[in-house]
Design an enzyme around this catalytic site. Structure first.
Site, PDB file in Angstrom:
ATOM      1  N   ALA A 194       0.856  -1.182   0.000  1.00  0.00           N
ATOM      2  CA  ALA A 194       0.000   0.000   0.000  1.00  0.00           C
ATOM      3  C   ALA A 194       0.892   1.232   0.000  1.00  0.00           C
ATOM      4  CB  ALA A 194      -0.905   0.016   1.221  1.00  0.00           C
ATOM      5  N   GLU A 196      -0.216   2.738   6.980  1.00  0.00           N
ATOM      6  CA  GLU A 196      -0.307   3.826   5.999  1.00  0.00           C
ATOM      7  C   GLU A 196      -0.933   5.064   6.634  1.00  0.00           C
ATOM      8  OE1 GLU A 196       1.435   3.237   3.466  1.00  0.00           O
ATOM      9  OE2 GLU A 196       1.511   1.061   3.680  1.00  0.00           O
ATOM     10  N   HIS A 212       1.587   6.995   8.638  1.00  0.00           N
ATOM     11  CA  HIS A 212       2.516   7.767   7.804  1.00  0.00           C
ATOM     12  C   HIS A 212       2.080   9.228   7.670  1.00  0.00           C
ATOM     13  CE1 HIS A 212       5.736   5.302   6.343  1.00  0.00           C
ATOM     14  NE2 HIS A 212       4.987   4.419   5.729  1.00  0.00           N
TER      15      HIS A 212
HETATM   16 ZN   LIG Z   1       5.496   2.486   5.025  1.00  0.00          ZN
END
Ligand SMILES: [Zn+2]
Length: 882
Positions: A268, A304, A307
């Site tokens: 991803a 994700e 992040h």
């Molecule tokens: Zn990553």
């Protein structure tokens, strides 16, 4: 394609950019084979930069128009090559550059830049994919504010998405087309740009942040798959809440979107506000996904999302700092999973993975530091060293500081570097500042020195003086390009377990031991604990506090004692693993020498005690019943490895467990059956894991009863976890039930590629000589496609990475097959081809005959014409004499 010797990029050569790009206005008109990209870039000289020609990165680009401050550039004033746009003379002041390029998303089989996954237009720009869309300063320290207008045929792409917030949309008058304009107010590097266009169904939800802002959540999938989205959505909301409580991080845009696509090189991608996912990590329902899939979705969705702060708001200055975002974000997702599920089980699972992948990588020709200092192809550094060892390094900082100071350091990092492209030094400096502790230079060696440290411990109890002494020696093995190593800071969580099973109070070298952590900093170091009234058993590296290989000579009785009594559940598990590894190593040697195999009553007793302990979590018992992996055993042997002997020794041990504990396993199997509908929570999943490992161990006895039991579970299962586990067990035994179940499985799920991937992977992993022909046949099966990375990973990746005996066939046919696939795939998708090539990373540790076969195949690949930079780099490093 690049046939020349690829150039190396060095960390030491880093220079700030001469130019900055402050604003990017993109106008993308989607078309299957000729999409037009008009980029308007606000460029300015970087303070301190030298006036220089403007050189923008490209990759396979075709320029169709170019203007500076509104005036078309004369033909002779620039050079537009596919990989570079050079303008010799630009003003030494802010100016606007307009670039028009035409790209072909359908022909883009690399899946980097703008491409099509099925009928969906999507992008992947990390690490260097944006330069396949337009000419740009495609480096993470150039951060710009993006406004993106997308236009497409309404019927072909009713949904148009990009980063940020939607600011306008509508029809293009007098055409069948429509448009959408997205604006992302947060400056970001080009690798975080994303765009999607397609016919997608949307599942919506909402989340209220800790400051009371309402955020719209939207997950886009292929129409008809909406019922497989709820778990991903639930995981996302839990991740958003957790980041607020654990790290004080709040989401910042009005909308957070996830798009699931069917063709994706990685797991991803964390594009700002618009994560693009391999559909494998979004779609789940009880009848289509296993517990492992559910856990994977929860972890990747969280990773994700996290992040957004560790990667997007604070990004990397350059690609050498990749671990700054990846190691830290893996640490954060592992902590999330530990809090959502079981801390002990998560830690053991993470360490098993670390040992089977990162330790193996670290012991072979592809070993590299967590922060490499040189690369030829950055795509080859998305490795378990950067990700998993990178996480371990962050974990050690927390172990050294304790949780409160660690949190202060993280808060400082977010406050100090928000909006910046940062370095590993800047990250570590935050912890140095809050703790007044010196991390420079010794701790930084975890980032710069490759190789798994070897920690040897000699324990000694002096009954008369009532002291317990540990003599500790650390050595770090030589790795490619790093023959000599400096000593590291190694934080070892430690306890002395008394006869009653409780920890004794610890006073080391005259001072109470803070948080139970010993810090080893020198090549040889002694720790003396006073007032130890009875002979204790040392429990070292609790929770696997340091990613090292530990040698601690404990008697089998002491290991069994720790397995039963250690307050640290990781070391309870480790004690059983240590007993098993010792048995496995000696039986591998015995098998090769034709000598009788050893049995270990002590190990069996320890396993029996764990199996019968009703206070233990089922998932923990299941992990304890699983012997070390074949990769792990091979790495422990270190050299002259015969994969057949490794497999046989491991299979013998599993059969011995199945025979010796048959009654308890059968009883546990029955006890772990949970009535009622499937639920994906950790407790239910743990019960299924234990039930299914019992099923599998019972089948190692090869009795008809055990095979019939597995077949019955296969047929009656009401969820994919139980059906797949039964099929996995049946696959290990060449009985009529296997063929029947495999045929039935395909019949049931033929229309569902993600499920058929399981069927492909499982067959590729069958440890018997007929498998190679079976895999060859499956490459011609209609369910297989070389154009889809998930299919390739399922069939070829599973054969090369998970089937140790058949990939490493003594006749070399396994190597030749994988090499042929790599060479066929390389011109289309070099990134995935290079990943497959990584299967050869342990070839030097094999016994002589296989080593020669592997080397011949490696040399054949190295000599192939027109290799991609990706595969060339992996093969060259795999072959290099270190
Ligand atoms: Zn990553």
């Amino acid at each position: 394609m690049r046939t020349e010797e690829p150039r190396s990029v060095r960390l030491a050569d880093y220079r700030p950019p001469d130019w900055l790009i402050e604003r990017v206005d993109l106008d993308v008109s989607l078309h299957p084979t000729a999409s037009t990209v008009r980029a308007t870039l606000k460029i300015k000289p970087n303070a301190g930069g030298t006036p220089a020609p403007l050189v923008l990165d490209g990759d396979d680009l075709k320029l169709s128009a170019l203007a500076l401050d509104g005036k078309p550039l004369a033909a002779g004033s620039y050079v537009a090559a596919p990989d570079r746009l050079t303008i010799a003379q630009v003003p030494n002041r802010p100016f606007t550059l307009e670039i028009e390029t035409i790209v072909d998303p359908t022909a883009n089989t690399q899946l980097m830049g703008l491409y099509r996954a099925g009928a969906t237009y999507c992008t992947q720009c990390e690490a260097e994919g944006f330069r396949r869309i337009t000419y740009f300063l495609d480096r993470p320290d150039v951060m710009a504010v993006y406004t993106t207008r997308i236009e497409a045929d309404k019927a072909e792409a009713p949904v148009l998405l990009s980063n940020g917030n939607l600011v306008a949309s509508g029809d293009v008058p007098d055409t069948s087309r429509h448009f959408a304009v997205w604006h992302d107010p947060f400056p970001k590097p080009s690798y975080l740009f994303a765009l999607v266009g397609g016919n997608l169904a949307c599942v919506e939800d909402a989340f209220t942040t800790m400051s009371g802002r309402k955020v719209k959540l939207a997950i886009y999938v292929e129409p008809g798959k909406e019922d497989r989205v709820p778990y991903a959505m639930d995981s996302l909301k839990r991740a958003m809440r957790w980041d607020e409580t654990a790290f004080g991080r709040e989401y910042d845009l009005d909308i957070f979107m996830i798009v699931a696509v069917s063709a994706f090189n990685m797991g991803a991608m964390e594009n700002k506000g618009l994560n693009i996912f391999n559909d494998k990590y979004v779609l789940a329902s009880p009848t289509t996904a296993t517990d492992t899939d559910y856990a994977g979705i929860e972890a990747v969705i969280a990773h994700e999302y996290f992040h957004n702060w560790t990667g997007d708001r604070i990004t990397c200055r350059d690609w050498f700092q990749l671990c700054l975002k990846e190691g830290l974000t893996v640490f954060r997702d592992q902590e999330f999973t530990a809090d959502q599920r079981s801390r002990a089980v998560e830690r053991i699972s993470d360490v098993r993975s670390l040992r089977s992948h990162q330790f193996v990588e670290d012991a072979g020709p592809l070993a590299h530091p967590v922060r490499p200092e040189v690369y030829r192809e950055i795509n080859n550094f998305y490795t378990s060293t950067v990700y998993e060892k990178g996480s371990e390094v962050v974990r050690m900082i927390r172990t050294l500081l304790g949780p409160a100071l660690f949190r202060q350091g993280m808060d400082l990092y977010f406050a100090r570097h928000d909006g910046q492209a940062a370095t590993v030094e800047q990250f570590v400096q935050c912890f140095a500042d809050v703790s007044r502790r010196d991390f420079f230079p010794q701790f930084m060696r975890w980032y710069s020195q490759a190789g798994t440290p070897d920690v040897k411990i000699a324990p000694h109890y002096d009954a008369r003086a009532k002291t317990f002494t540990l003599d500790i020696t650390q050595t770090i093995p030589a790795t490619p390009g790093q023959p000599d190593k400096e000593p590291m800071v190694i934080p070892l969580m430690f306890g002395l377990v008394g006869a009653n099973g409780a920890d004794l109070p610890l006073v080391a070298n005259g001072r109470p031991l803070e948080r139970g952590v010993i810090e080893v900093t020198r090549p040889h170091q002694r720790f003396v604990f006073a007032d130890i009234a009875e002979r204790p058993v040392p429990s070292v590296n609790r929770g696997f506090s340091a990613p090292v290989k530990l040698s601690l000579p404990l008697e089998p009785d002491d290991l069994r004692f720790l397995a039963a009594h250690d307050a640290d559940s990781f070391n309870r598990w480790q004690a059983v693993q240590t007993l098993a590894m010792s048995l496995l190593k000696s039986n591998v040697a015995a098998l090769r020498a034709g000598a009788p195999l050893r049995e270990d009553d002590g190990l069996m007793a320890a396993l029996g005690a764990v199996l019968g302990d009703a206070t233990l979590e089922p998932a923990f018992i299941a992990l304890t019943l699983a012997p070390p992996s074949e990769a792990d055993i091979a790495r422990e042997l270190g050299g002259d490895v015969d994969p057949d002997a490794v497999f046989a020794a491991r299979r013998r041990l599993r059969a011995a467990i199945g025979t010796r504990h048959g009654a308890a396993l059968a009883e546990t199997y029955r006890r772990m059956i949970t009535p009622g509908p499937y639920r994906p929570d950790a407790q239910s999943a743990g019960r299924r894991t234990l039930k299914n490992i019992c099923l599998d161990l019972l089948a190692t006895t090869e009795t008809s009863e055990s095979i019939v039991r597995a077949f019955a579970q296969y047929q009656s299962a009401d969820n994919m976890t139980d059906r797949m586990a039964a099929l996995d067990t049946l696959a290990q035994h060449d009985r009529p039930e296997r063929a029947a179940a495999l045929a039935d499985f395909y019949q049931r799920y033929a229309g569902d590629p993600l499920i058929i991937d399981k069927w492909l992977a499982l067959q590729a992993a069958i440890p018997e000589p007929a498998t190679l022909d079976r895999v060859r046949d499956l490459t011609r099966h209609p369910a297989f496609s070389m154009a889809n990375p998930n299919r390739i990973r399922a069939l070829i990746g599973s054969f090369a990475q998970a089937n140790h005996t058949q990939f490493n066939r003594a006749d070399g046919a396994g190597y030749a097959f994988v090499a042929d696939v790599v060479l066929a795939l390389d011109p289309k998708n070099p990134q995935v081809a290079a990943r497959l090539m990584g299967a050869f990373r342990s070839w030097r540790a094999l016994e002589a005959k296989r080593r020669a076969q592997a080397e011949a195949v490696l040399r054949r690949v190295a000599a192939a014409p027109a290799l991609s930079r990706d595969v060339h780099d992996i093969v060259a490093r795999t072959l290099a004499e270190s």
